[in-house]
Design a protein around this motif. Sequence first.
Motif, PDB file in Angstrom:
ATOM      1  N   ALA A  57    -143.531 -12.839 -48.192  1.00 13.37           N
ATOM      2  CA  ALA A  57    -141.810 -12.165 -47.431  1.00 13.37           C
ATOM      3  C   ALA A  57    -141.613 -12.663 -47.048  1.00 13.37           C
ATOM      4  O   ALA A  57    -140.434 -13.089 -47.470  1.00 13.37           O
ATOM      5  N   TRP A  58    -142.218 -13.209 -45.944  1.00  7.84           N
ATOM      6  CA  TRP A  58    -140.795 -14.013 -44.602  1.00  7.84           C
ATOM      7  C   TRP A  58    -140.543 -15.534 -45.399  1.00  7.84           C
ATOM      8  O   TRP A  58    -139.563 -15.740 -45.749  1.00  7.84           O
ATOM      9  N   ALA A  59    -141.567 -16.184 -46.157  1.00 11.67           N
ATOM     10  CA  ALA A  59    -141.604 -17.769 -47.050  1.00 11.67           C
ATOM     11  C   ALA A  59    -140.661 -17.093 -48.074  1.00 11.67           C
ATOM     12  O   ALA A  59    -139.492 -18.053 -48.280  1.00 11.67           O
ATOM     13  N   LYS A  60    -140.395 -15.515 -48.803  1.00 13.84           N
ATOM     14  CA  LYS A  60    -140.098 -15.691 -49.938  1.00 13.84           C
ATOM     15  C   LYS A  60    -138.355 -15.528 -49.279  1.00 13.84           C
ATOM     16  O   LYS A  60    -137.092 -16.024 -49.658  1.00 13.84           O
ATOM     17  N   ALA A  61    -138.130 -14.845 -48.320  1.00 17.31           N
ATOM     18  CA  ALA A  61    -136.758 -14.360 -47.752  1.00 17.31           C
ATOM     19  C   ALA A  61    -135.974 -15.177 -47.668  1.00 17.31           C
ATOM     20  O   ALA A  61    -134.868 -16.108 -48.003  1.00 17.31           O
ATOM     21  N   TRP A  62    -137.109 -16.296 -46.636  1.00 19.73           N
ATOM     22  CA  TRP A  62    -136.209 -17.609 -46.218  1.00 19.73           C
ATOM     23  C   TRP A  62    -135.829 -18.993 -47.772  1.00 19.73           C
ATOM     24  O   TRP A  62    -134.701 -19.330 -46.682  1.00 19.73           O
ATOM     25  N   SER A  63    -136.183 -19.203 -48.408  1.00 19.24           N
ATOM     26  CA  SER A  63    -136.005 -20.391 -49.084  1.00 19.24           C
ATOM     27  C   SER A  63    -136.020 -19.858 -50.515  1.00 19.24           C
ATOM     28  O   SER A  63    -135.470 -20.530 -51.307  1.00 19.24           O
ATOM     29  N   GLU A  64    -136.879 -18.397 -50.993  1.00 19.42           N
ATOM     30  CA  GLU A  64    -136.311 -18.069 -52.977  1.00 19.42           C
ATOM     31  C   GLU A  64    -136.145 -16.850 -52.637  1.00 19.42           C
ATOM     32  O   GLU A  64    -135.540 -16.372 -54.062  1.00 19.42           O
ATOM     33  N   ALA A  65    -135.334 -15.914 -51.947  1.00 20.24           N
ATOM     34  CA  ALA A  65    -134.747 -14.673 -52.572  1.00 20.24           C
ATOM     35  C   ALA A  65    -134.023 -14.598 -52.901  1.00 20.24           C
ATOM     36  O   ALA A  65    -132.943 -16.059 -52.341  1.00 20.24           O
ATOM     37  N   CYS A  66    -132.900 -14.227 -54.187  1.00 24.50           N
ATOM     38  CA  CYS A  66    -131.676 -14.161 -54.247  1.00 24.50           C
ATOM     39  C   CYS A  66    -130.814 -13.333 -53.985  1.00 24.50           C
ATOM     40  O   CYS A  66    -130.988 -12.118 -53.530  1.00 24.50           O
ATOM     41  N   THR A  67    -129.309 -13.867 -53.857  1.00 26.86           N
ATOM     42  CA  THR A  67    -128.352 -13.191 -52.578  1.00 26.86           C
ATOM     43  C   THR A  67    -127.573 -13.507 -53.715  1.00 26.86           C
ATOM     44  O   THR A  67    -126.723 -14.561 -53.510  1.00 26.86           O
ATOM     45  N   GLY A  68    -127.065 -12.819 -54.691  1.00 27.89           N
ATOM     46  CA  GLY A  68    -126.504 -12.819 -55.710  1.00 27.89           C
ATOM     47  C   GLY A  68    -126.970 -13.492 -57.019  1.00 27.89           C
ATOM     48  O   GLY A  68    -127.940 -13.686 -57.171  1.00 27.89           O
ATOM     49  N   THR A  69    -125.841 -14.445 -57.145  1.00 32.31           N
ATOM     50  CA  THR A  69    -126.323 -15.449 -58.157  1.00 32.31           C
ATOM     51  C   THR A  69    -127.545 -16.713 -58.121  1.00 32.31           C
ATOM     52  O   THR A  69    -128.507 -17.475 -58.277  1.00 32.31           O
ATOM     53  N   ASP A  70    -127.201 -16.945 -56.194  1.00 35.39           N
ATOM     54  CA  ASP A  70    -127.608 -17.721 -55.728  1.00 35.39           C
ATOM     55  C   ASP A  70    -129.152 -17.796 -55.064  1.00 35.39           C
ATOM     56  O   ASP A  70    -129.578 -16.186 -54.651  1.00 35.39           O
ATOM     57  N   CYS A  71    -130.624 -18.231 -56.045  1.00 35.67           N
ATOM     58  CA  CYS A  71    -131.578 -17.681 -55.278  1.00 35.67           C
ATOM     59  C   CYS A  71    -132.018 -18.691 -54.218  1.00 35.67           C
ATOM     60  O   CYS A  71    -133.699 -19.652 -54.710  1.00 35.67           O
ATOM     61  N   GLY A  72    -131.538 -19.104 -53.333  1.00 39.31           N
ATOM     62  CA  GLY A  72    -131.573 -20.360 -51.637  1.00 39.31           C
ATOM     63  C   GLY A  72    -131.981 -19.598 -51.049  1.00 39.31           C
ATOM     64  O   GLY A  72    -132.990 -20.148 -49.842  1.00 39.31           O
ATOM     65  N   GLY A  73    -132.204 -18.069 -51.016  1.00 39.20           N
ATOM     66  CA  GLY A  73    -132.824 -17.982 -49.715  1.00 39.20           C
ATOM     67  C   GLY A  73    -131.732 -17.878 -48.497  1.00 39.20           C
ATOM     68  O   GLY A  73    -130.873 -17.802 -48.900  1.00 39.20           O
ATOM     69  N   LEU A  74    -132.585 -17.274 -47.095  1.00 37.46           N
ATOM     70  CA  LEU A  74    -131.233 -17.050 -46.525  1.00 37.46           C
ATOM     71  C   LEU A  74    -131.531 -17.939 -45.597  1.00 37.46           C
ATOM     72  O   LEU A  74    -130.476 -18.502 -44.793  1.00 37.46           O
ATOM     73  N   LYS A  75    -131.527 -19.293 -45.876  1.00 38.49           N
ATOM     74  CA  LYS A  75    -131.688 -20.384 -44.534  1.00 38.49           C
ATOM     75  C   LYS A  75    -130.538 -20.762 -44.892  1.00 38.49           C
ATOM     76  O   LYS A  75    -129.243 -20.858 -44.063  1.00 38.49           O
TER      77      LYS A  75
END
Length: 285
Positions: A57-75
């Motif tokens: 879940a940490w890895a997905k939140a960092w680099s894969e999670a969607c923040t609106g239309t962008d799915c690049g995570g929080l990085k």
Amino acid sequence: MNNRLTWHRLALFGALGLFAFFFLTPLYVMVATSLKSMDEIRTGTLLSLPMSPSFAAWAKAWSEACTGTDCGGLKPFFMNSVMMVVPAVATSTLIGAVNGYVLSKWRFRGSELMFAMILFGVFMPMQVVLLPMSQVLGWLGLASSVWGLILVHVIAGIPSTTLFFRNYYVGLPDELVKAAMLDGANFWQIFVRIVLPLSTPIMVVTLIWQFTNIWNDFLYGVVFSGADSKPITVGLNNLANTSSTVKEYNVDMAAAMIAALPTLLVYVLAGKYFVRGLTAGAVKG
């Protein structure tokens, strides 16, 4: 010294333990949930330990999670906050140190009025400056940029940093400055060679205070940032509010921990220095 346990001490320790449990439980829930899979979250309880801890879940939140239309995570949001916090904290702290030095050791006519006007900024609501600050950033060509956010946080932090340093420098003996002047030292030589080396306690307090305020700020971040300059708090908000077919609570909790980790580390590593710095200037003489 009497170290025997008494009813008063037992009551005190019990109250402190209860308060610690009350404040640490949300942190425990966040960490535990972030290490669980969604199947384990559905079948387990809120306070249960993760059976098979995983940082997926940490890895997905960092680099894969969607923040609106962008799915690049929080990085990218995290890096924006780093690029914003470092210069903003350093600049506002340095300006506050110079202001405090001038207003405490180089008083001039109207210096008390100037300090009162600067102090007014500590109590002024942030919402009041949103419109005029937007206009100023537009005139300077810094709107919707990281540099614009840096300028906003520097200006917003100057009243607090000036207050901290001014109150601390009032407790330093005036004889130090006078003796240095007799030896031929000028304004900046006295500040750099004498005053700054004695400012370590209040410097640590100010750095921690400014870092925490700027890193955790959401209002300025959401108002003055652009698509490529949003800080971590805005990214976390976008991630948590992005709708999907399945709500991934483990990813949300991992994202919250990523956003909170820098401030947690700062207080864990430098918390004792923060307390010492606050009390260093409490008593004059």
